[in-house]
Design an enzyme around this catalytic site. Structure first.
Site, PDB file in Angstrom:
ATOM      1  N   ASP A   8      27.709 -42.905  42.034  1.00 21.09           N
ATOM      2  CA  ASP A   8      28.806 -43.536  41.531  1.00 21.09           C
ATOM      3  C   ASP A   8      29.785 -42.519  41.070  1.00 21.09           C
ATOM      4  O   ASP A   8      29.682 -41.521  41.122  1.00 21.09           O
ATOM      5  CB  ASP A   8      28.061 -44.748  40.611  1.00 21.09           C
ATOM      6  CG  ASP A   8      28.043 -44.101  39.433  1.00 21.09           C
ATOM      7  OD1 ASP A   8      27.882 -42.923  38.843  1.00 21.09           O
ATOM      8  OD2 ASP A   8      27.640 -44.978  38.413  1.00 21.09           O
ATOM      9  N   CYS A  65      24.304 -40.747  38.700  1.00 25.47           N
ATOM     10  CA  CYS A  65      25.085 -41.816  38.033  1.00 25.47           C
ATOM     11  C   CYS A  65      25.313 -41.107  36.712  1.00 25.47           C
ATOM     12  O   CYS A  65      25.022 -40.063  36.584  1.00 25.47           O
ATOM     13  CB  CYS A  65      24.697 -43.092  37.943  1.00 25.47           C
ATOM     14  SG  CYS A  65      23.279 -43.708  36.994  1.00 25.47           S
ATOM     15  N   THR A  67      24.285 -41.704  33.661  1.00 25.99           N
ATOM     16  CA  THR A  67      22.958 -41.365  32.904  1.00 25.99           C
ATOM     17  C   THR A  67      21.842 -40.923  33.843  1.00 25.99           C
ATOM     18  O   THR A  67      20.856 -40.183  33.576  1.00 25.99           O
ATOM     19  CB  THR A  67      22.257 -42.384  32.121  1.00 25.99           C
ATOM     20  OG1 THR A  67      22.328 -43.580  32.858  1.00 25.99           O
ATOM     21  CG2 THR A  67      23.450 -42.805  30.875  1.00 25.99           C
ATOM     22  N   HIS A  98       2.874 -33.765  40.858  1.00 31.32           N
ATOM     23  CA  HIS A  98       2.007 -35.048  40.722  1.00 31.32           C
ATOM     24  C   HIS A  98       2.346 -36.289  41.161  1.00 31.32           C
ATOM     25  O   HIS A  98       1.762 -36.966  41.486  1.00 31.32           O
ATOM     26  CB  HIS A  98       1.941 -35.060  39.131  1.00 31.32           C
ATOM     27  CG  HIS A  98       1.275 -33.994  38.334  1.00 31.32           C
ATOM     28  ND1 HIS A  98       1.032 -33.893  37.102  1.00 31.32           N
ATOM     29  CD2 HIS A  98       0.667 -32.725  38.699  1.00 31.32           C
ATOM     30  CE1 HIS A  98       0.352 -32.815  36.425  1.00 31.32           C
ATOM     31  NE2 HIS A  98       0.397 -32.194  37.642  1.00 31.32           N
ATOM     32  N   HIS A 133      -3.890 -36.710  42.701  1.00 25.77           N
ATOM     33  CA  HIS A 133      -2.437 -37.365  42.305  1.00 25.77           C
ATOM     34  C   HIS A 133      -2.185 -38.009  43.460  1.00 25.77           C
ATOM     35  O   HIS A 133      -1.377 -38.973  43.522  1.00 25.77           O
ATOM     36  CB  HIS A 133      -1.549 -35.928  42.210  1.00 25.77           C
ATOM     37  CG  HIS A 133      -1.768 -35.013  40.918  1.00 25.77           C
ATOM     38  ND1 HIS A 133      -1.552 -35.625  39.881  1.00 25.77           N
ATOM     39  CD2 HIS A 133      -2.204 -34.111  40.833  1.00 25.77           C
ATOM     40  CE1 HIS A 133      -2.010 -34.892  38.968  1.00 25.77           C
ATOM     41  NE2 HIS A 133      -2.280 -33.713  39.625  1.00 25.77           N
TER      42      HIS A 133
HETATM   43  C1  RB5 Z   1      28.890 -46.312  34.770  1.00 27.10           C
HETATM   44  O1  RB5 Z   1      29.933 -46.482  33.883  1.00 27.10           O
HETATM   45  C2  RB5 Z   1      27.700 -46.051  34.394  1.00 27.10           C
HETATM   46  O2  RB5 Z   1      26.834 -47.356  33.788  1.00 27.10           O
HETATM   47  C3  RB5 Z   1      26.716 -45.652  35.407  1.00 27.10           C
HETATM   48  O3  RB5 Z   1      27.048 -44.349  35.957  1.00 27.10           O
HETATM   49  C4  RB5 Z   1      25.093 -45.303  34.831  1.00 27.10           C
HETATM   50  O4  RB5 Z   1      25.292 -44.266  33.757  1.00 27.10           O
HETATM   51  C5  RB5 Z   1      24.197 -46.465  35.016  1.00 27.10           C
HETATM   52  O5  RB5 Z   1      23.053 -46.350  34.423  1.00 27.10           O
END
Ligand code: RB5
Length: 151
Positions: A8, A65, A67, A98, A133
């Site tokens: 994203d 993304c 996080t 694993h 595994h």
């Molecule tokens: C986008 O702002 C953010 O929420 C997305 O990139 C991600 O971190 C979601 O888990």
């Protein structure tokens, strides 16, 4: 090895860097977007990359993304996808040994470019260990088959 990559907006800059670097290293990469910093919804890209790996059109997938959490949750809804959110080299290796993870999720706002490259290098080079595994991975598949309707 054919690799599908998607992100994203939160992972866009890291994705751009990784594609440039990995292609220069000789990797075969298909970019599933996004293609700018404009706000988009990460499940869309998780679905495209995850589907392609689950259908064997690509051997592995990389998703980014902000996080890495949302996009990994979404990818793991797809039958046959074992997506691992990784931010250290130990886990990069262990999740191949694993879990036979076939999709790697990274947090574009969490880790730097150098660490991301190292994680990817380890993750691509490490083979699944099998043995006990394999039994556990098979149990994951049986959960997918049993609970596909949420029951
Ligand atoms: C986008 O702002 C953010 O929420 C997305 O990139 C991600 O971190 C979601 O888990």
């Amino acid at each position: 090895m054919k690799i599908a990559i998607g992100s994203d907006h939160g992972g866009f800059e890291l994705k751009k860097y990784l594609i440039e670097t990995l292609v220069a290293q000789g990797h075969n990469i298909d970019d599933f977007g996004t293609d700018s910093l404009k706000s988009v919804d990460y499940p869309v890209f998780a679905l495209e990359v995850g589907k392609s790996v689950a259908e064997n059109a690509h051997d592995r997938g990389i998703l980014i993304c902000g996080t890495g959490v949302g996009i990994s949750i979404a990818a793991n809804k797809i039958k046959g996808v074992r997506c691992a959110l990784v931010s250290d080299c130990f886990t990069a290796k262990a999740t191949r040994l694993h879990n036979d993870s076939n999709v790697l999720a990274l947090g574009g706002r969490v880790i730097g470019k150098g660490l991301a490259l190292e994680i990817i290098d380890i993750w691509l080079r490490t083979e699944f260990e099998g043995g006990r595994h394999q039994r556990r991975v098979d149990l994951i598949s049986s959960i997918e088959n049993t609970y596909k309707n949420g029951r």
